[in-house]
Design an enzyme around this catalytic site. Sequence first.
Site, mmCIF file in Angstrom:
data_model
loop_
_atom_site.group_PDB
_atom_site.id
_atom_site.type_symbol
_atom_site.label_atom_id
_atom_site.label_comp_id
_atom_site.label_asym_id
_atom_site.label_seq_id
_atom_site.Cartn_x
_atom_site.Cartn_y
_atom_site.Cartn_z
ATOM 1 N N GLU A 164 59.077 -53.281 -0.958
ATOM 2 C CA GLU A 164 58.750 -52.678 0.339
ATOM 3 C C GLU A 164 59.005 -53.704 1.420
ATOM 4 O O GLU A 164 58.585 -54.863 1.295
ATOM 5 C CB GLU A 164 57.289 -52.233 0.374
ATOM 6 N N GLU A 169 54.312 -53.282 11.603
ATOM 7 C CA GLU A 169 53.030 -52.597 11.507
ATOM 8 C C GLU A 169 52.132 -53.127 12.614
ATOM 9 O O GLU A 169 52.140 -54.329 12.913
ATOM 10 C CB GLU A 169 52.352 -52.849 10.164
#
Length: 416
Positions: A164, A169
């Site tokens: 990932e 974020e």
Amino acid sequence: MTIRTTWRRRTALGALALLCWGGLAAPSTGASATPTTAAAAATFTDEFDGPAGAAADPAKWQTETGDNVSNHERQYYTAGNRNAALDGQGHLVITARRENPANYTCWYGRCEYTSARLNTAGRFTQAYGHVEARLKVPRGQGMWPAFWMLGNDIGQVGWPNSGEIDIMENVGFEPSTIHGTLHGPGYSGSGGIGAAYTLPGGQAFADAFHTFAVDWAPNSISWSVDGTVYQRRTPADLGGRTWAFNKPFFLILNLAVGGYWPGDPDASTAFPQQLVVDHVRVTTSDTGTGRTGPITGLAGKCVDVAGGNTANGTPVQLYDCNGSPAQQWTAATDGTLRALGKCLDVTGGATADGTPVQLYDCNGTPAQRWALPAARDIVNPQADKCLDVTGNNPANATRLQLWTCGGTPNQKWNLP
């Protein structure tokens, strides 16, 4: 750095269709294009042009539905264009609302919020290149927007073996900070490998659009915000664990509400909140853009940051190739050449023959723009002059400079 909690957003995905996993229900895949691989050297772009209220292009994006028990997020991801729609002004708007119009059920009971999550699985995958999105994030306690990627083999190997790449974020209680992180086997959840980037002067990311990107090459990924590189990761950062990033990945955009990391919304959180996406672009690695590695030239030597020093004004020179970070350059799509988190820069922005080049904070000026023609020159368009080894001298520590392009060996370079 070790980040937050072991709970992360997750779904499992097969080659062409999402599976139910981690509490998130499978979305409709619709009409699916053939996935694009690195061998096809494709590019992807979505400028989100279209009429207000239209859904995102189904040939590029599929919409996931359901809740997410794995992170204890509070939202229900809806289908169609209810929570993800174009605004008619060149943006995709993902909206989180405090509502439950269809009596959705979540892991904790009756859902309290709706939002949206989209991905390109079955539509677009790629290995390597420059991957960016220009975004304006929401604000408020409990907000958790993200732009990220998962390995396209997740349906076969599962997470975290799939790998990932979190490009961006943000959590609402950190309005000035974003995070970029890698997750893979043995370094997932709170053990992810990553770093944070904080805006200066107390600015909030929700105040304006910002461009979040990775430059991704075999065994190397660099993260940037508005063209400024803030971290670079290679297999050397993993302590012998498996590097899971030399294969195709697909893209994901979502806006979560609540969860273990951001915490739940509180009385201070205003709804609705929006993640506004101006564009998403992926540039193929075959152009050289996004690749990271040494730049070699005269006598087979490397473009080198003197002493590996990251201070502004550090000379850039010719030196024996040694594989050090001081010789690892990324050719970014904004026209910069980057090493050690900074840019190759023409001193003082001058254009005269003999002007030395240096390392300097990336600032978007013409002094940091470089064209890379097929003739193997490295050209500063502002000066219309070439990167040159002073005096055609192959000795270590010979300074590099600008000079009128002459096609000579001391102006020829091999990019990574």
